[in-house]
Design a protein around this motif. Structure first.
Motif, PDB file in Angstrom:
ATOM      1  N   ILE A 186       1.810 -11.882  -3.533  1.00  0.00           N
ATOM      2  CA  ILE A 186       2.215 -10.512  -3.214  1.00  0.00           C
ATOM      3  C   ILE A 186       1.781 -10.213  -1.789  1.00  0.00           C
ATOM      4  N   VAL A 187       2.708  -9.741  -0.963  1.00  0.00           N
ATOM      5  CA  VAL A 187       2.350  -9.239   0.360  1.00  0.00           C
ATOM      6  C   VAL A 187       2.528  -7.727   0.348  1.00  0.00           C
ATOM      7  N   HIS A 188       1.592  -7.027   0.974  1.00  0.00           N
ATOM      8  CA  HIS A 188       1.574  -5.570   0.909  1.00  0.00           C
ATOM      9  C   HIS A 188       2.597  -4.954   1.842  1.00  0.00           C
ATOM     10  N   ARG A 189       2.602  -5.381   3.103  1.00  0.00           N
ATOM     11  CA  ARG A 189       3.579  -4.989   4.128  1.00  0.00           C
ATOM     12  C   ARG A 189       3.400  -3.581   4.694  1.00  0.00           C
ATOM     13  N   ASP A 190       2.370  -2.866   4.285  1.00  0.00           N
ATOM     14  CA  ASP A 190       2.137  -1.548   4.895  1.00  0.00           C
ATOM     15  C   ASP A 190       0.634  -1.275   4.955  1.00  0.00           C
ATOM     16  N   ILE A 191      -0.100  -2.224   5.505  1.00  0.00           N
ATOM     17  CA  ILE A 191      -1.552  -2.101   5.598  1.00  0.00           C
ATOM     18  C   ILE A 191      -1.911  -1.192   6.768  1.00  0.00           C
ATOM     19  N   LYS A 192      -2.695  -0.174   6.472  1.00  0.00           N
ATOM     20  CA  LYS A 192      -3.182   0.769   7.472  1.00  0.00           C
ATOM     21  C   LYS A 192      -4.275   1.603   6.805  1.00  0.00           C
ATOM     22  N   PRO A 193      -5.097   2.314   7.583  1.00  0.00           N
ATOM     23  CA  PRO A 193      -6.175   3.107   6.976  1.00  0.00           C
ATOM     24  C   PRO A 193      -5.685   4.116   5.948  1.00  0.00           C
ATOM     25  N   ASP A 194      -4.479   4.671   6.136  1.00  0.00           N
ATOM     26  CA  ASP A 194      -3.929   5.637   5.179  1.00  0.00           C
ATOM     27  C   ASP A 194      -3.753   5.041   3.785  1.00  0.00           C
ATOM     28  N   ASN A 195      -3.549   3.731   3.720  1.00  0.00           N
ATOM     29  CA  ASN A 195      -3.324   3.062   2.445  1.00  0.00           C
ATOM     30  C   ASN A 195      -4.560   2.322   1.945  1.00  0.00           C
ATOM     31  N   LEU A 196      -5.703   2.709   2.490  1.00  0.00           N
ATOM     32  CA  LEU A 196      -6.993   2.201   2.037  1.00  0.00           C
ATOM     33  C   LEU A 196      -7.853   3.411   1.712  1.00  0.00           C
ATOM     34  N   LEU A 197      -8.106   3.635   0.440  1.00  0.00           N
ATOM     35  CA  LEU A 197      -8.861   4.804   0.005  1.00  0.00           C
ATOM     36  C   LEU A 197     -10.258   4.396  -0.446  1.00  0.00           C
ATOM     37  N   SER A 212       5.931  -3.411  -0.972  1.00  0.00           N
ATOM     38  CA  SER A 212       5.384  -4.753  -1.185  1.00  0.00           C
ATOM     39  C   SER A 212       6.477  -5.710  -1.639  1.00  0.00           C
ATOM     40  N   GLU A 213       6.216  -7.000  -1.432  1.00  0.00           N
ATOM     41  CA  GLU A 213       7.160  -8.034  -1.852  1.00  0.00           C
ATOM     42  C   GLU A 213       6.437  -9.092  -2.669  1.00  0.00           C
ATOM     43  N   ILE A 214       7.136  -9.624  -3.654  1.00  0.00           N
ATOM     44  CA  ILE A 214       6.654 -10.766  -4.420  1.00  0.00           C
ATOM     45  C   ILE A 214       7.449 -11.973  -3.956  1.00  0.00           C
TER      46      ILE A 214
END
Length: 400
Positions: A186-197, A212-214
């Protein structure tokens, strides 16, 4: 490190919203409180379980908005090699029928099926999916991350950087979480601080698997762009970019996020989206502070390497001297970190992800045209020729 036990995801197909005279809204057994987030498909609200007093984050999706995406034909191709469980059966996999490829609900079921399977300390937990058959809404109930986003930073906003110790701590958790995803194809494809809680006990949680993509084991190549422009790798910031490695793209975005944590700002900042893409592609990485651990600087240069072929890999990151504090704080092994692997996503999983919800749109994909409109609104100085160039990038991504 022991991961939590896999939760049992409840599916409720007769959800309803009620409202008291004093304006308090409830969704079945959840009291809906303040809105804590807003996205392209709906809102995120704080909710409290009436029976247990437990706090949750409820993500609400508009079916009509999803249908509009469907009508605009914003479809992506099926994941490379199909879903897990289709390995070795050729491109597309046996579980993709002609009907499913033309059924937007299939893509929604796919994402929820993935979320059900994920089981890692640093990945957000999905507890319940609810459908309100009489109204426009579909709901997903997630664990509550009470401390909010890891860092509030953007093109137009700088913030106070974290200490070296805090950077290392959160980046180590990022590495463990994204290694787990990558090991599970699985690749996330939208990694950024907003998506890390951050949870109430300060544990980092990866959220938002909307793009994300499988992929099939050993083949993480993909063509379409996704995510936030300031966090995109150089290989996605050009027209006719062709297929790229999803893992390498995720690692670049992890590097941009680490840069934000260390310096409180983005590494590449431009007012115009085209200039931003040019900067990501061509400008040298600048370190704004001379008082930085040289080992951190070295890691940032290796992660933010323009060439994906030369970019550092996850196995190399996990043994990096800065991340391991010169070897004094090694990460747990990959085997232990990924001991609770995602089980294969079967036809039954897909059909039961949401049993009877009738939705006519696409949950997992944000269409390129919609993205361009949003980007153009946020980039006021973009000229018509710039936007034409941007459209060319989108056209190249949409070509099959």
């Amino acid at each position: 490190m022991s991961h939590r036990r896999e939760p049992s995801v409840k599916e409720t197909l007769d959800a309803s919203i009620t409202e008291t005279n004093d304006g308090e809204r409830s969704l079945n057994n959840y009291i809906l409180k303040d809105e804590i987030g807003h996205g392209a498909y709906g809102t995120v609200s704080l909710a409290i379980d009436k029976e247990t007093n437990t706090k949750y984050a409820i993500k609400e999706f508009s079916k009509s908005r999803l249908r509009k995406k469907d009508k605009a034909n914003y479809f992506r191709r099926p994941p490379r090699g199909g879903m897990r469980g289709a390995r070795g059966r050729g491109r597309g996999g046996a579980i993709f029928s002609n009907q499913s490829l033309n059924d937007p609900l299939y893509l929604i079921r796919s994402e929820i099926a993935v979320l059900k399977k994920l089981n890692h300390k640093n990945v957000v937990t999905l507890f319940e999916v609810l459908d309100d058959p009489e109204n426009d809404s579909l709901y997903m109930v997630f664990e509550m991350c009470e401390k909010g986003v890891l860092m509030d930073v953007s093109i137009n906003k700088k913030t106070t950087p974290f200490s070296d110790e805090k950077c290392r701590r959160y980046f180590r958790e990022m590495v463990l979480g994204f290694e787990y995803l990558h090991e599970n194809d699985i690749v996330h494809r939208d990694i950024k601080p907003d998506n890390l809680l951050l949870s109430s006990n300060d544990v980092l949680k990866i959220v938002d698997f909307g793009v994300s993509e499988i992929f099939t084991k050993g083949n993480d190549l993909m063509k379409k762009s996704a995510g936030s422009p300031a966090f995109m790798p150089p290989e996605l910031c050009a027209a006719d970019h062709g297929q790229i490695s999803g893992k390498a793209a995720d690692i670049w975005s992890m590097g941009v996020t680490l840069y934000c944590l260390a310096f409180g700002c983005l590494p590449f900042v431009k007012d115009n989206i085209i200039d931003l893409y040019d900067s990501i592609n061509k400008d040298d990485l600048e370190i704004p502070n001379n008082n930085v651990d040289p080992k951190l600087v070295d890691l940032l240069y290796k992660i933010l390497e323009k060439s994906p072929e030369k970019r550092i890999t996850m196995p190399e990151i996990r043994v990096n001297p800065w991340l391991t504090n010169n070897g004094n704080e090694p990460l747990i092994s990959t085997e232990e970190n990924c001991s609770e692997m995602v089980t294969e996503i079967t036809e039954d999983d897909l059909s039961s992800a949401i049993k009877t919800i009738s939705v006519g749109g696409v949950f997992a994909v944000i269409g390129a045209v919609n993205k361009f409109k949003r980007l153009s609104r946020s980039s006021h100085s973009a000229s018509e020729s710039d936007l034409a160039k941007l459209k060319a990038i989108g056209d190249s991504e949409n070509s099959v």
